[in-house]
Design a protein around this motif. Structure first.
Motif, mmCIF file in Angstrom:
data_model
loop_
_atom_site.group_PDB
_atom_site.id
_atom_site.type_symbol
_atom_site.label_atom_id
_atom_site.label_comp_id
_atom_site.label_asym_id
_atom_site.label_seq_id
_atom_site.Cartn_x
_atom_site.Cartn_y
_atom_site.Cartn_z
ATOM 1 N N ARG A 331 1.033 -1.123 0.043
ATOM 2 C CA ARG A 331 -0.045 -0.041 -0.159
ATOM 3 C C ARG A 331 1.115 1.162 -0.041
ATOM 4 N NH1 ARG A 331 -3.067 -1.169 5.186
ATOM 5 N NH2 ARG A 331 -1.085 -1.922 5.797
ATOM 6 N N LYS A 332 1.914 1.333 -0.732
ATOM 7 C CA LYS A 332 2.978 2.380 -0.897
ATOM 8 C C LYS A 332 2.133 3.504 -1.602
ATOM 9 C CE LYS A 332 6.695 -0.872 -0.784
ATOM 10 N NZ LYS A 332 7.884 -1.616 -1.657
ATOM 11 N N THR A 333 2.356 4.780 -0.677
ATOM 12 C CA THR A 333 1.724 6.014 -1.200
ATOM 13 C C THR A 333 3.216 6.744 -1.876
ATOM 14 O OG1 THR A 333 1.648 6.890 0.895
ATOM 15 C CG2 THR A 333 -0.347 5.769 0.109
ATOM 16 N N TYR A 334 3.973 6.613 -1.473
ATOM 17 C CA TYR A 334 5.256 7.357 -1.721
ATOM 18 C C TYR A 334 6.386 6.361 -2.145
ATOM 19 C CZ TYR A 334 8.630 10.926 -1.372
ATOM 20 O OH TYR A 334 9.545 12.012 -1.713
ATOM 21 N N SER A 335 7.042 6.809 -3.251
ATOM 22 C CA SER A 335 8.419 5.907 -3.436
ATOM 23 C C SER A 335 9.669 6.804 -3.138
ATOM 24 C CB SER A 335 8.131 5.785 -4.938
ATOM 25 O OG SER A 335 9.405 5.167 -5.056
ATOM 26 N N PHE A 336 10.494 6.062 -2.714
ATOM 27 C CA PHE A 336 11.590 6.687 -2.352
ATOM 28 C C PHE A 336 12.377 7.183 -3.741
ATOM 29 C CE2 PHE A 336 11.554 3.991 1.384
ATOM 30 C CZ PHE A 336 11.683 5.166 2.490
ATOM 31 N N ASP A 337 11.984 6.681 -4.639
ATOM 32 C CA ASP A 337 12.801 6.962 -6.071
ATOM 33 C C ASP A 337 12.322 8.335 -6.298
ATOM 34 O OD1 ASP A 337 13.528 4.517 -6.504
ATOM 35 O OD2 ASP A 337 11.956 3.891 -7.857
ATOM 36 N N ASN A 338 11.366 8.943 -6.035
ATOM 37 C CA ASN A 338 11.006 10.397 -6.125
ATOM 38 C C ASN A 338 11.929 11.431 -5.533
ATOM 39 O OD1 ASN A 338 8.732 9.420 -7.408
ATOM 40 N ND2 ASN A 338 7.306 9.645 -5.552
ATOM 41 N N PHE A 339 12.171 10.961 -4.008
ATOM 42 C CA PHE A 339 13.310 11.717 -3.330
ATOM 43 C C PHE A 339 14.444 11.345 -3.768
ATOM 44 C CE2 PHE A 339 16.227 12.084 0.125
ATOM 45 C CZ PHE A 339 15.956 13.306 0.472
ATOM 46 N N LEU A 340 15.147 10.309 -4.233
ATOM 47 C CA LEU A 340 16.390 9.928 -4.688
ATOM 48 C C LEU A 340 16.678 10.790 -6.026
ATOM 49 C CD1 LEU A 340 16.731 6.175 -3.851
ATOM 50 C CD2 LEU A 340 18.047 8.110 -2.883
ATOM 51 N N GLY A 341 15.610 10.825 -6.846
ATOM 52 C CA GLY A 341 15.803 11.830 -8.136
ATOM 53 C C GLY A 341 16.123 12.977 -7.742
ATOM 54 N N THR A 342 15.330 13.490 -6.982
ATOM 55 C CA THR A 342 15.322 15.150 -6.583
ATOM 56 C C THR A 342 16.803 15.273 -5.712
ATOM 57 O OG1 THR A 342 13.000 15.362 -6.206
ATOM 58 C CG2 THR A 342 14.278 16.954 -5.030
ATOM 59 N N PHE A 343 17.214 14.082 -5.034
ATOM 60 C CA PHE A 343 18.564 14.353 -4.370
ATOM 61 C C PHE A 343 19.746 14.513 -5.451
ATOM 62 C CE2 PHE A 343 22.131 12.031 -2.519
ATOM 63 C CZ PHE A 343 22.415 12.980 -1.440
ATOM 64 N N THR A 344 19.641 13.655 -6.176
ATOM 65 C CA THR A 344 20.763 13.217 -7.217
ATOM 66 C C THR A 344 20.904 14.686 -7.963
ATOM 67 O OG1 THR A 344 20.186 11.027 -7.351
ATOM 68 C CG2 THR A 344 21.530 12.188 -9.227
ATOM 69 N N GLU A 345 19.779 15.394 -8.492
ATOM 70 C CA GLU A 345 19.518 16.424 -9.162
ATOM 71 C C GLU A 345 20.360 17.766 -8.221
ATOM 72 O OE1 GLU A 345 18.879 19.034 -12.293
ATOM 73 O OE2 GLU A 345 18.944 16.837 -12.189
ATOM 74 N N TRP A 346 19.965 17.717 -6.960
ATOM 75 C CA TRP A 346 20.447 18.434 -5.930
ATOM 76 C C TRP A 346 22.100 18.559 -5.993
ATOM 77 C CZ3 TRP A 346 23.088 17.583 -1.262
ATOM 78 C CH2 TRP A 346 23.385 18.799 -0.565
ATOM 79 N N MET A 347 22.531 17.359 -5.735
ATOM 80 C CA MET A 347 23.945 16.832 -5.825
ATOM 81 C C MET A 347 24.604 17.537 -6.935
ATOM 82 S SD MET A 347 24.846 15.164 -3.118
ATOM 83 C CE MET A 347 26.295 13.938 -3.282
ATOM 84 N N ARG A 348 23.937 17.432 -8.120
ATOM 85 C CA ARG A 348 24.692 18.001 -9.217
ATOM 86 C C ARG A 348 24.441 19.415 -9.640
ATOM 87 N NH1 ARG A 348 22.983 18.376 -14.934
ATOM 88 N NH2 ARG A 348 20.874 18.013 -14.422
ATOM 89 N N ARG A 349 23.577 20.299 -9.089
ATOM 90 C CA ARG A 349 23.228 21.500 -9.478
ATOM 91 C C ARG A 349 23.235 22.556 -8.126
ATOM 92 N NH1 ARG A 349 20.509 22.809 -14.456
ATOM 93 N NH2 ARG A 349 19.999 21.184 -15.480
ATOM 94 N N GLY A 350 22.964 21.832 -7.011
ATOM 95 C CA GLY A 350 22.939 22.640 -5.707
ATOM 96 C C GLY A 350 21.701 23.241 -5.743
#
Length: 396
Positions: A331-350
Motif C-alpha cells: 500500500r505504498k503511497t510514496y516512492s523513495f525513487d521520487n526523493f532520490l531523483g530530486t536528491f541526485t539533481e541537487w547533488m549535481r546542481r546545488g
C-alpha cells in the motif's frame, strides 16, 4: 502521531559514525555487566542455551517451561501446526528465559532500598503475556493467506517482540522503589539490556524463519534507499556533505527529541551541529562510514548470514529491519525513487533542499502513523537505547 520517526535511524547511525566515545569498527562499550549478562544466556547459541537451561534443575527455567507448555500456545490453529508451532514456542521460550535471567541477575541483586517484592521473577507474571500472545495468534491465523504469509509472519514476530519489550519494562517499573535518581539509573540500565537482548532474539528467529521455513523478507526498500543516497557522497566534496546535514538538521521539528532525556538531547544536538557547521569532523567521511554500515547489513540480508558482532550493529540491524517492515506492504503511497531523483539533481546542481527533505520526512511519518502504537513504540525504544549508548555512553 508525530512525523520524522523513520529518520531516527539516520540520525542514530550518524551519531554512531562520528566516533565520539565509540569504536567505529562496530562495538559500542555497553559496560561489562551488560556484556556478561547477554553473553551468559547467548552461549553458544540462544536456542542451545535455553534448551540446556530447561534440561537443568534450574527452578526458574522449569517454571517458564511449564508456564509456556500449559498455555497451549497456538493450539488448534493452522499456522501453529507442526514445525511452525514448535518455532513459535521456541521463540517465546527463548525470549522468556533471556528476559528472566537478565531481570533476576539485576533486580534481585540491587540494593534493598531500591526493591519491592524481592525474589519475584518475570516467570511469575508470564501468564497474562502468554494470554495476550494467544489472542494475537488467533487473530493472525484467521487473517493469514498464501499471498500475505511472509508479511503476516514478520508482523507476528515483531508484535511478540513488542509485547515482551512492554511487559519486561512494566515488570521493572513495578519492582523498584526508593530514591528517584537511583531508580532512574537502574531502570535505564535494565531497559538497555532488555531491549538489546530482545533485538538479538528477534533477529535470530527472523533468520531462522527464513532458513528453516523459507519465509523470508525480500524487500528492503528503506535500507536500499539509504544506501543509494549515501553512495553518492563518494564523489561529493566535504562541503557538499555538510550542506546536506545542515539542510537536514534545520528541517527537524521542535518536538523531534521528545523521547530522549535532556543530556542525550543536548549531546545529540551538538553532534548534529558539528556535522552541519564545524570544520571538524569530516562529514563526508562520516557519511561514507554510515554507507559501509548499511552495505554490511545488505550483505548480511543477501547471504542470510549471522549478524556482525557489536551491539551497536545489532541495534542498527533491528531498527532498519523494523523500517523495512513498515515499508514492506504493497500500500505504498510514496516512492523513495521520487526523493532520490530530486536528491541526485541537487547533488549535481546545488541550491536549496529544505522543502524536499521536509516532504519525504512528512510522507515517512504518515506511513508510520498507519501502524499500531506498540509497533512504533518498539522502534522508538530501540532508537532511544541506541542513542543513549552512542551519544551518552558514560552516563548510560
Amino acid at each position: 502521531m508525530e512525523c520524522l520517526k523513520y529518520w531516527l535511524i539516520v540520525l542514530g547511525i550518524l551519531s554512531f559514525a562520528t566516533g565520539v566515545k565509540i569504536n567505529v569498527q562496530g562495538s559500542v562499550s555497553l559496560g561489562k555487566d551488560v556484556l556478561d549478562t547477554i553473553t551468559y544466556y547467548m552461549k553458544p547459541t540462544i536456542v542451545q542455551h535455553y534448551r540446556r537451561n530447561l534440561q537443568s534443575s534450574d527452578p526458574q527455567s522449569e517454571m517458564i517451561k511449564w508456564t509456556v507448555e500449559t498455555s497451549n500456545l497456538g493450539k488448534g490453529l493452522r499456522m501453529c501446526q507442526g514445525s511452525k508451532g514448535k518455532f513459535l514456542k521456541d521463540y517465546v521460550l527463548v525470549l522468556s528465559n533471556g528476559i528472566d535471567s537478565i531481570l533476576d541477575g539485576i533486580i534481585n541483586s540491587t540494593p534493598e532500598k531500591l526493591q519491592e517484592n524481592k525474589g519475584t521473577h518475570f516467570a511469575d507474571e508470564l501468564k497474562p503475556l502468554l494470554n495476550s500472545i494467544n489472542d494475537l495468534l488467533e487473530t493472525t491465523d484467521s487473517e493469514i493467506t498464501q499471498e500475505t504469509e511472509t508479511f503476516t509472519w514478520l508482523t507476528l514476530l515483531k508484535k511478540i517482540s513488542a509485547k515482551f519489550q512492554e511487559a519486561s519494562q512494566n515488570f521493572v517499573a513495578g519492582k523498584l522503589a526508593g530514591d528517584p535518581v537511583e531508580i532512574a539509573s537502574v531502570r535505564k540500565g535494565l531497559s538497555q539490556k532488555l531491549i538489546i537482548a530482545i533485538v538479538i532474539v528477534e533477529s535470530r528467529f527472523e533468520r531462522k524463519l527464513c532458513v528453516e521455513h523459507q519465509i523470508c523478507q525480500k524487500d528492503y526498500e528503506c535500507t536500499t534507499a539509504l544506501a543509494a543516497l549515501l553512495e553518492q557522497f563518494q564523489t561529493a566534496s566535504n562541503d557538499k556533505a555538510k550542506d546536506f546535514m545542515m539542510f537536514f538538521y534545520e528541517s527537524l521539528p521542535d518536538n523531534f527529541f521528545f523521547f530522549m532525556d535532556e543530556t542525550t538531547t543536548q549531546e545529540f544536538q551538538v553532534i548534529l551541529s558539528d556535522l552541519s557547521y564545524s570544520k571538524n569532523p569530516k562529514t563526508k567521511d562520516i557519511l561514507l562510514t554510515v554507507y559501509k554500515t548499511i552495505q554490511a547489513r545488505l550483505e548480511t540480508l543477501k547471504t542470510n548470514a549471522e549478524l556482525p558482532k557489536g551491539y551497536d550493529m545489532i541495534l542498527i540491524h533491528g531498527i532498519m529491519s523494523d523500517m523495512d517492515y513498515f515499508y514492506y506492504d504493497k500500500r505504498k503511497t510514496y516512492s523513495f525513487d521520487n526523493f532520490l531523483g530530486t536528491f541526485t539533481e541537487w547533488m549535481r546542481r546545488g541550491g536549496k533542499f529544505h522543502m524536499q527533505l521536509r516532504h519525504v520526512i512528512r510522507e515517512l511519518g504518515i506511513k508510520l502513523s498507519q501502524y499500531p502504537k506498540e509497533m512504533v513504540q518498539k522502534l522508538e525504544n530501540q532508537a532511544r537505547v541506541f542513542l543513549e549508548l552512542t551519544v551518552d555512553p558514560e552516563k548510560s
